[in-house]
Motif scaffolding. Sequence first.
Motif, PDB file in Angstrom:
ATOM      1  N   MET A  65       2.629  -0.037  -0.577  1.00  0.00           N
ATOM      2  CA  MET A  65       3.437   1.204  -0.883  1.00  0.00           C
ATOM      3  C   MET A  65       4.421   0.760  -1.651  1.00  0.00           C
ATOM      4  O   MET A  65       4.890   1.359  -2.839  1.00  0.00           O
ATOM      5  CB  MET A  65       4.137   1.381   0.413  1.00  0.00           C
ATOM      6  N   ALA A  66       5.117  -0.766  -1.677  1.00  0.00           N
ATOM      7  CA  ALA A  66       6.122  -0.807  -2.655  1.00  0.00           C
ATOM      8  C   ALA A  66       5.610  -1.218  -4.216  1.00  0.00           C
ATOM      9  O   ALA A  66       6.447  -0.879  -5.103  1.00  0.00           O
ATOM     10  CB  ALA A  66       6.707  -2.144  -2.242  1.00  0.00           C
ATOM     11  N   ARG A  67       4.359  -1.497  -4.112  1.00  0.00           N
ATOM     12  CA  ARG A  67       3.780  -1.829  -5.506  1.00  0.00           C
ATOM     13  C   ARG A  67       3.408  -0.511  -6.220  1.00  0.00           C
ATOM     14  O   ARG A  67       3.645  -0.121  -7.496  1.00  0.00           O
ATOM     15  CB  ARG A  67       2.634  -2.781  -5.633  1.00  0.00           C
ATOM     16  N   LEU A  68       2.826   0.209  -5.282  1.00  0.00           N
ATOM     17  CA  LEU A  68       2.201   1.451  -5.831  1.00  0.00           C
ATOM     18  C   LEU A  68       2.736   2.741  -5.645  1.00  0.00           C
ATOM     19  O   LEU A  68       2.420   3.963  -6.045  1.00  0.00           O
ATOM     20  CB  LEU A  68       0.795   1.652  -5.037  1.00  0.00           C
ATOM     21  N   ASP A  69       3.975   2.725  -4.598  1.00  0.00           N
ATOM     22  CA  ASP A  69       4.508   3.518  -4.283  1.00  0.00           C
ATOM     23  C   ASP A  69       3.611   4.772  -3.647  1.00  0.00           C
ATOM     24  O   ASP A  69       3.643   6.106  -4.058  1.00  0.00           O
ATOM     25  CB  ASP A  69       5.361   4.393  -5.430  1.00  0.00           C
ATOM     26  N   ASP A  70       2.827   4.345  -3.101  1.00  0.00           N
ATOM     27  CA  ASP A  70       1.771   5.491  -2.120  1.00  0.00           C
ATOM     28  C   ASP A  70       1.683   4.853  -0.965  1.00  0.00           C
ATOM     29  O   ASP A  70       1.575   3.532  -0.562  1.00  0.00           O
ATOM     30  CB  ASP A  70       0.408   5.290  -2.862  1.00  0.00           C
ATOM     31  N   LEU A  71       1.238   5.797   0.243  1.00  0.00           N
ATOM     32  CA  LEU A  71       1.374   5.331   1.484  1.00  0.00           C
ATOM     33  C   LEU A  71      -0.443   4.869   1.751  1.00  0.00           C
ATOM     34  O   LEU A  71      -1.124   5.921   1.500  1.00  0.00           O
ATOM     35  CB  LEU A  71       1.669   6.346   2.706  1.00  0.00           C
ATOM     36  N   LEU A  72      -0.594   3.815   2.028  1.00  0.00           N
ATOM     37  CA  LEU A  72      -1.947   3.477   2.367  1.00  0.00           C
ATOM     38  C   LEU A  72      -1.978   2.707   3.685  1.00  0.00           C
ATOM     39  O   LEU A  72      -1.194   1.881   4.236  1.00  0.00           O
ATOM     40  CB  LEU A  72      -2.442   2.360   1.115  1.00  0.00           C
ATOM     41  N   ILE A  73      -3.104   3.099   4.265  1.00  0.00           N
ATOM     42  CA  ILE A  73      -3.442   2.651   5.683  1.00  0.00           C
ATOM     43  C   ILE A  73      -4.641   1.710   5.581  1.00  0.00           C
ATOM     44  O   ILE A  73      -5.602   2.086   5.075  1.00  0.00           O
ATOM     45  CB  ILE A  73      -3.686   3.832   6.763  1.00  0.00           C
ATOM     46  N   ARG A  74      -4.280   0.347   6.171  1.00  0.00           N
ATOM     47  CA  ARG A  74      -5.363  -0.342   6.281  1.00  0.00           C
ATOM     48  C   ARG A  74      -6.267   0.051   7.598  1.00  0.00           C
ATOM     49  O   ARG A  74      -5.615  -0.067   8.599  1.00  0.00           O
ATOM     50  CB  ARG A  74      -4.594  -1.920   6.310  1.00  0.00           C
ATOM     51  N   THR A  75      -7.460  -0.021   7.015  1.00  0.00           N
ATOM     52  CA  THR A  75      -8.366  -0.003   8.217  1.00  0.00           C
ATOM     53  C   THR A  75      -9.232  -1.357   8.521  1.00  0.00           C
ATOM     54  O   THR A  75      -9.556  -2.142   7.479  1.00  0.00           O
ATOM     55  CB  THR A  75      -9.425   0.966   7.826  1.00  0.00           C
TER      56      THR A  75
END
Lengths: 301, 622
Positions: A65-75
């Motif tokens: 999120m800090a680098r891409l500014d997107d919320l990503l969930i790790r599976t």
Amino acid sequence: MLEVRAFEPDFLRRLDRLALAIKRARSGRVGQRTLGRIQGIGIELENFKSYAEGDDLRFLDWNAMARLDDLLIRTYRATRQVEVTILIDASASMGVPKTDDKLGFALLLGSALAYMGMGESDAVRIVTFAMRRGAMQLARTGFYSRRELYPDLKPFVLGVRPEGITQLAAMTDQLLLERRAPGLLVLISDFLVDPADYENALTRLAAARHEIKAIHVMGDHESSGNFSAGMLRLRDSESGTIREVAMTADSADRYRRRVETMAQRLRDFCQRHAITYVRAFGAASVDQVITREFPRLGVVV
Amino acid sequence: MGLLSPFNLVWLFGSLAVLVLIYLRARARTTIDVSSLMLFEEIGAPVVQRRMFRLDALFWLEAAALSALSLALAGLYLTVLRPIELHRTHAMVFDLGAAMGAREGNQSRLDHARSEALAIVSRAPADTRFSIIGYALGARVIHAETSDRAVIRSALMSLEAAAVAPRPAALKAALIRAREATAIDLFTDRAPASSMVADALDPARLKLHLVGAPAENIAIVSLAPGTPGIRQGHCVVRSFAQHAVRAVLTIESDRGERLTAPIVIEPDEEAVVPFGPLAHGGLVHAQLTAPDDALAADNQRWAYVAPGDSKTRALVLSADAAVRDDLSRILLGINQNLTVAAFDPAQYRASANDSYALVVMHNCYLPGLHAPAILLIFPPAPGEAGITVRGTIAGVELHNQSRREAAAEPLSFAQVREVALGPQDGILAQSVAAAGRPAIPLAAIGTYRDERVGLIAFDVRDRLLLNPDDLDALLLTVHLIKRLTAPQSLEVVATGAYVTIPTTGAVTVIDPNRHEEKLSADRSGHAGFTALSAGRYRVTTPAGETSVYANYFNEDESNLSAGPETVPAADTAARPGHQSLPMTMGMESLEVWLVAIAILALLAESILLTGEWWRRRIPRYV
């Protein structure tokens, strides 16, 4: 004493590239047995996905999120641990005829499957069963899930002796009383029982959501019907019943047809109930059974 | 029936038990452990009924084989009745009389008998011992008991018929010698009298072999050479044939005279063929030649006639006129050419011109008389001319060897001089030995100072020589005179006679069959032999060669027309075979038979098994 081969390094080396095939999950409990590749709590990162409402924020990848500014969930790949129970018929019929060493053949196959299961960190145990002195006796090992513990099975495997009567229904009763989670059951037997018996047993095991693989073993002489010509006095190894037959060429043909008929009936039943059936006739074909028949029939991958 | 080793019956029962165990084991089905009988559900039940015992041919064959072997091991035997030492000793008695030499085709009767005997020898068990006995004049063991077949056959082949008639006493003696044998075979052409056989042995043990068939024979009965220049000789020929026979009679003398007379002689008749008178005398030989004549021994005959003339003189001296008369008649009967002068010795005066060929002195001796031959009859004591008179004995009986009839009246002499002979003297007759008195010589011939001296020890007075009841005395006297006047190198005798030859050394005798025999002189300086063959014997002594001619004729023996006679009833009953032999219980071992049965049973079993295998031909595994 074919079972001795199960602990020979050369034999085990050929099994290293094989793994037990497990088709579907039977349990969703975390940290417990699951079958199949599902997402879940684990330690092995599997993928990333966009955050959706309701996702567990503990798996939010803050760095991304800090680098891409997107919320990503790790599976993660869920932790999978399947209980594999290898059931080996240890009744007296498995010891006859002695030259065929059916029991050794069955133990060799069972041990090989156990070794393969341990390679996948599955919890594997070997259970032998036979009706002795009026009661079904199951001899079990503990669950082993690490391959380096495989040699611990050796005393058990080498100590099995053919004795008693085959009663698959009674064995099923005993097994289901354990109330274990559904897992993989590999049943190795000569299935020289009343068809109703094995049908009852297999039906009930399947109903308990176990994945079942039936391995039908017979000896070379037993399956080919090589007997002395003339009047023969036959004694049933389990019941002790004696019967006289006139063994002629025609009688031998009838015998061989009887063997095929019984095997065909078992195979048909297994197919109808999505049970994997493996025909393993003759200890001489053990390598072929493991390396060709097991993969072809989906026992191993 | 019994067992030699009853203990071995344990083997029998043990073997049978083994048989049963083997059989049960073989019948027991192979029990096979199978994993499940479900696999055999489609196989039908056996159609063969299961039985512990299957009493088939194989079982019985095996039982028979094992039983036979066990019984053989136990020594099973049968108790049988058998003659004691049956055929273990076998005596074969052969008639060697002249008739056995009669020919029938190419073989003689003796050859037929020999063939039968050889067949008996060949058939007999190996351990049978044979003895061979022959008889003619007397009985003789030709070969003692032996089991050597080669020796027996050789002895049989050596048998020869003699030219003499077999004596009943000889047959009896032969049977007596054979009676120890368990089986006796008599080979003859004439059946012996049953009573005589019974006297010798048990007739049941005698098996009679009658050989020969009726045959034709003609024979020279006698040959009288006559008196040279005076009287014809004649030859008597008799036919024993059944039909008329043509023959050729040849008579010749050693002085070159010869007569050949073809004759035809009717059956059972005699033909008297006259010849001569001979011109010179000497040895006369008659030879009869006829076709199909079976017996050759009686077809020739010899006689000697002194080649005298009217100048040959003989002197008879006796104080008894009757004796002088008798002796003169006898001398003239022997040789009609003689001129006999008879004197009372007291009145005889010898002159220088007197020359006699023969001087006969009865009860006297004139020492001044010399002649080539001197005959002393009843010489007075003390004796002369090499003879010593020891005394006078009364009532001496003549021992006549040729007398056949045992019941005949013996000839006894009223007075006999007991004389001691010189070593060169040959005895022609002697007395019968009595108790306490040995036999003494009654007639002898010898040589004294180059003169031939004959001796007649008995007194011939009282017409002894011409008495028909005392014919033996006349015959003996005639024989002695003929011997005395005959050349010393020649002698004519009848077959069967014992010929004595004075000699100082070894004597060689060659008989008519050219068999040579060496004889040695006895203590009295004589060698002797019995002339058993008809013909000429050549006797060679250190002093020179002597010819002895043996004549044969015997009416009974020459009659071959009758052939073998019917066997007497007693003998016939005995012939089939030794029924009356002493019997004993003997053991007959059955081991060989039992082993043979076992082998046959096993062979049959093998054949059955092979046949069954070939018939079924089912693979061992299915």
